[in-house]
Design an enzyme around this catalytic site. Structure first.
Site, PDB file in Angstrom:
ATOM      1  N   GLU A  70      34.380  35.292  51.206  1.00  0.00           N
ATOM      2  CA  GLU A  70      33.480  35.527  50.080  1.00  0.00           C
ATOM      3  C   GLU A  70      32.721  34.244  49.812  1.00  0.00           C
ATOM      4  O   GLU A  70      33.292  33.150  49.892  1.00  0.00           O
ATOM      5  CB  GLU A  70      34.242  35.946  48.830  1.00  0.00           C
ATOM      6  CG  GLU A  70      33.311  36.163  47.623  1.00  0.00           C
ATOM      7  CD  GLU A  70      34.005  36.690  46.378  1.00  0.00           C
ATOM      8  OE1 GLU A  70      33.313  37.173  45.466  1.00  0.00           O
ATOM      9  OE2 GLU A  70      35.247  36.618  46.318  1.00  0.00           O
TER      10      GLU A  70
ATOM     11  N   CYS B 184      33.731  40.060  44.031  1.00  0.00           N
ATOM     12  CA  CYS B 184      32.843  40.373  42.905  1.00  0.00           C
ATOM     13  C   CYS B 184      31.387  40.125  43.258  1.00  0.00           C
ATOM     14  O   CYS B 184      30.483  40.673  42.631  1.00  0.00           O
ATOM     15  CB  CYS B 184      33.241  39.559  41.685  1.00  0.00           C
ATOM     16  SG  CYS B 184      34.851  39.999  41.020  1.00  0.00           S
TER      17      CYS B 184
ATOM     18  N   ASN C 219      34.733  46.963  44.948  1.00  0.00           N
ATOM     19  CA  ASN C 219      35.667  45.842  44.879  1.00  0.00           C
ATOM     20  C   ASN C 219      36.205  45.717  43.462  1.00  0.00           C
ATOM     21  O   ASN C 219      35.426  45.621  42.507  1.00  0.00           O
ATOM     22  CB  ASN C 219      34.965  44.536  45.263  1.00  0.00           C
ATOM     23  CG  ASN C 219      35.810  43.313  44.940  1.00  0.00           C
ATOM     24  OD1 ASN C 219      36.747  42.988  45.669  1.00  0.00           O
ATOM     25  ND2 ASN C 219      35.505  42.644  43.836  1.00  0.00           N
ATOM     26  N   GLU C 220      37.516  45.730  43.313  1.00  0.00           N
ATOM     27  CA  GLU C 220      38.156  45.534  42.001  1.00  0.00           C
ATOM     28  C   GLU C 220      37.475  46.375  40.918  1.00  0.00           C
ATOM     29  O   GLU C 220      37.110  45.893  39.855  1.00  0.00           O
ATOM     30  CB  GLU C 220      38.143  44.052  41.613  1.00  0.00           C
ATOM     31  CG  GLU C 220      38.982  43.190  42.532  1.00  0.00           C
ATOM     32  CD  GLU C 220      39.114  41.753  42.037  1.00  0.00           C
ATOM     33  OE1 GLU C 220      38.481  41.397  41.020  1.00  0.00           O
ATOM     34  OE2 GLU C 220      39.839  40.978  42.678  1.00  0.00           O
TER      35      GLU C 220
END
Length: 774
Positions: A23, A225, A349-350
């Site tokens: 990331e 994120c 994602n999340e």
């Protein structure tokens, strides 16, 4: 003596078990893995990226000995409409030296003696002019220079190679002129010629090699994120990460805000990610947004999801389509005629909120209809338990998702307490992708406990399909998050203790899990108290609030203690009392008068580093969460969605029974959790095999050695290599001066039969690599 027996029984496939997660956090891409050495090469930095940024960030005028230089940024008649800014440099008095310099990342541009560095730019000038491109030392003295003649009034690409005769880690790139002149310049670039695998627009070789040395089976990218924290419009400066913006010529990739508050050039884009996966032998595992942003609470209407779903379908065609398909041809035209053989695709994602899963349903349906062979990865949110976690798993089962992405960052003690987390997961249906996990810290202790936990992941390969530690990379001068697996600056890189544990496991895992049994091991030891006792405290986070009707009831003996009402301003707290009962409840009413965040209830507090807390309106006023702090390191025990409204009363109740916790808001259950006690086993172990070797891993977390007899039934004799991590203090860490303070040692080991005795050192990680010799 205890005995571990490794049988020939094969329990589960482990083909792609361990990988890495890249990331762009901590400047992992620009200023990190991506080889570009010029910071703000296209003059596109903006306050939208970071309030401190402007178009000339990282550029500084050179005005020596009476020189006069004007440096401004224009966007009139640009070279690139997608990156319209460019530098206008006018030298009216050359003095001793006149021009501009780029400061690079991490305190300078690092160059090595005798190495080639490729400079390029786009430039134009109404009148022909000669400029000097040089690499200077920190005192402004040229180390190496070459002349560049700007000959056209139209944008033209210029390039040259610089080969410094010395090594310097604090150099700058200078652009100067000996005569008065005015010219425009854009996309100023300096790349080492020896990028990883000599790729054009490629990766910094030393960092890339550290990743390749892990031998990952897959690479998850680009976030995190990063992928969904942005606006819905792909043309916005702060849009979500849209993969189509990241391919093609770098001059046509629009500069974008990174959600970690810096700029991303997108020079490292999807094509480069796919190439890098190919270069290190990892399967690509891209993550796409679903038109849903829980951070900004934005969502594309369901009837406007076409472009988002098409992005997913087009990405699969880009990766796997033949050259006669639209997106396959684009890939081929970029230089890769053969498919990249994409197998995995993650959506989201999340994620939290039903809005995401409403959108996921549509993605899943269309992807499976067109590409049934693609394994689709769903999201279980950012925490290991709670309402959104359960909602994610429920949705995955409903849709038949292949894999579910779980994330958690925890204390080492949580990993010990939850070592058997996956033992009772079903072995049919969606499998687990542990897509982000770490214990808080880069010490030997963190790495040791993570190693113990990883044996459980392997032993549950029927239920766990993939796992990767996170975050992967951190530039020491731009830290957004820690711990991190690999640390670097502009010329050095080292692996943390966690890196070496990951490397030991990733290098030495077979494609089939083997059955391993034991006899004679001691019982596990439970640490800590069976009850949650200690101080009780109420706090206000970024708000002003009133608290009243406060009481603590000892349910075990029926006593009730009441407290006077009080008010708190932002970041204030008030201690109530301590309680040591097995069964009690804390009740109070709270009303926020101003501010935008939450209340906190702390309980079981022994000191400032050890307590449990209930957040009511936590994280952007979106959560109710129970979180346990052990030695200052937090672990989420339960999470649900909840927001506080200013002026409204909330009746709050928290009940503790043993180590079970239940929280209520206005009479409704908000969270349920169990704060499990850490447990240590005498030895943690696992075994796997491939065609060449049998791999046995054993972790001793205790402070005493453990002797064991080991029998490997499927071999005649032991011809092995032993890789062992031991002898370090629990607080030991690697750093630039001691990059392998915590690192394994390797030795040969042979035995004329298939059973041998071994003594595992205290607090050690041991891997046996045993040759197959039936």
């Amino acid at each position: 003596m205890n005995k571990i027996t490794v049988t020939a029984n094969k329990k589960a496939s482990m083909d792609d078990f361990y990988g890495i997660f890249f990331e762009d956090i901590n400047h992992a891409a620009d200023g990190g893995l991506y080889g570009e050495m010029i910071r703000n090469r296209a003059f596109e930095f903006s306050p939208i990226d970071n309030p401190s940024y402007q178009a000339l960030t990282a550029w500084k005028k050179i005005e020596q000995g009476g020189a006069s230089v004007s440096a401004s940024v224009s966007n009139k008649n640009p070279f690139s409409l997608k990156n319209p800014n460019y530098l206008v440099l006018e030298i009216t008095n050359t003095g001793e030296r006149a021009g501009i310099k780029n400061l690079g990342y991490s305190g300078g541009i690092a160059v090595s003696e005798g190495k080639d560095y490729n400079f390029s730019c786009y430039a134009k000038s109404e009148k022909p002019c000669s400029v000097i491109i040089s690499i200077d030392d920190a005192y402004g003295r040229p180390i190496v220079s070459e002349e560049m003649n700007i000959t056209s009034a139209e944008w033209t690409r210029y390039s040259l190679t610089l080969t410094p005769p010395v090594t310097d880690s604090s150099a700058v790139l200078a652009i100067t002129a000996r005569e008065s002149c005015k010219f425009c310049i854009d996309f100023v670039s300096l790349f080492p010629a020896d990028t990883y695998k000599s790729r054009k627009n490629g990766m910094r070789a030393d960092i890339a090699q550290m990743l390749a040395d892990l031998t990952p089976k897959f690479m998850r990218f680009p976030g995190g994120c990063l992928i969904h924290d942005g606006t819905l419009n792909a043309d916005d400066r702060n849009s979500m990460y849209r993969w189509k913006n990241t391919i093609g010529d770098i001059t046509e990739r629009p500069s974008r805000r990174n959600n970690w508050r810096y700029n991303q050039s997108l020079g490292l884009g999807y094509y480069e990610y796919f190439l890098f996966c190919e270069d290190i032998g990892a399967k690509p595992l891209p993550v796409l947004p679903a038109g849903y942003n829980p951070h900004m609470e934005q969502a594309a209407p369901l009837d406007e999801l076409r472009e988002w779903i098409d992005d997913a379908l087009d990405l699969i065609e880009f990766a796997n389509g033949s050259a006669d398909t639209k997106w396959g041809k684009i890939r081929a035209d970029l230089g890769h005629s053969e498919p990249f053989n994409l197998e995995y695709l993650a959506i989201g994602n999340e994620e939290v909120g039903q809005g995401f899963w409403d959108r996921y349903d549509l993605f899943h349906k269309e992807i499976k209809e067109k590409y049934p062979e693609i394994k689709i990865i769903n999201s279980a949110g950012p925490f290991p338990a709670g309402g959104e976690f359960e909602r994610g798993w429920s949705n995955a089962r409903k849709n038949g998702s292949d894999i579910v992405d779980e994330h958690y960052y925890t204390s080492p003690e949580w990993l010990l307490a939850n070592h058997h987390r996956y033992d009772n997961y079903p072995s049919d249906g969606p499998k687990v992708f542990l897509g982000e996990y770490a214990s808080w810290g880069n010490t030997y202790y963190n790495a040791l406990i993570e190693a113990a936990y990883m044996t459980s992941l392997e032993n549950n390969a029927q239920r766990v399909a993939l796992a990767c530690y996170a975050p992967l990379l951190a530039n020491v001068d731009y830290v957004d998050w820690q711990p991190d697996m690999i640390w670097f600056d502009n010329h050095r890189v080292y692996g943390s203790a966690n890196y070496y544990v990951q490397k030991m496991f990733m290098n030495n895992t077979g494609n089939l899990l083997l059955e391993a049994t034991h006899t004679g091991l001691e019982d596990s030891a439970t640490l800590g108290s069976p009850i949650i006792s200690g101080g009780v405290e109420i706090a206000a986070d970024l708000c002003c609030a009133d608290f009243y009707d406060i009481s603590i009831t000892d349910i075990a003996n029926g006593t009730v203690k009441a407290f006077d009402a009080f008010s708190l301003s932002a970041e204030e707290s008030k201690s109530l009392c301590a309680i040591a009962s097995k069964h009690y409840k804390i009740e109070f009413t709270a009303r926020r008068r101003s501010g935008d965040k939450c209340f906190r209830l702390l309980f079981g507090k022994s000191d400032e580093q050890n307590f449990i807390q209930w957040f009511i309106g936590g994280w952007q006023n979106q959560d109710t969460e129970i979180n346990a702090q052990v030695n200052g390191r937090g672990s989420c025990l339960s999470h649900n969605i909840f927001s506080i409204m200013t002026g409204r009363e909330y009746r709050l109740c928290l009940e503790v029974n043993g180590r079970e916790i239940t929280a209520y808001i206005n009479g409704e259950t908000a969270n349920t959790a169990v704060d499990k006690q850490p447990v240590t086993e005498e030895l943690y172990y696992t075994a796997s095999r491939d065609e060449s070797n049998i791999y046995i891993k054993a972790v001793n977390v205790r402070d005493a050695e453990v002797s064991s007899q080991i029998c490997v039934e499927d071999v005649k004799e032991i011809n092995a290599e032993i890789i062992e991590l031991s002898g370090n203090g629990l607080d030991d860490m690697n750093d630039f001066d001691n990059p392998t303070r915590v690192a394994p040692k390797t030795k040969a080991f042979n035995c004329g039969e298939n059973t041998f005795e071994y003594t595992f050192p205290p607090q050690s990680v041991t891997v046996f690599v045993i040759k197959n010799n039936k």
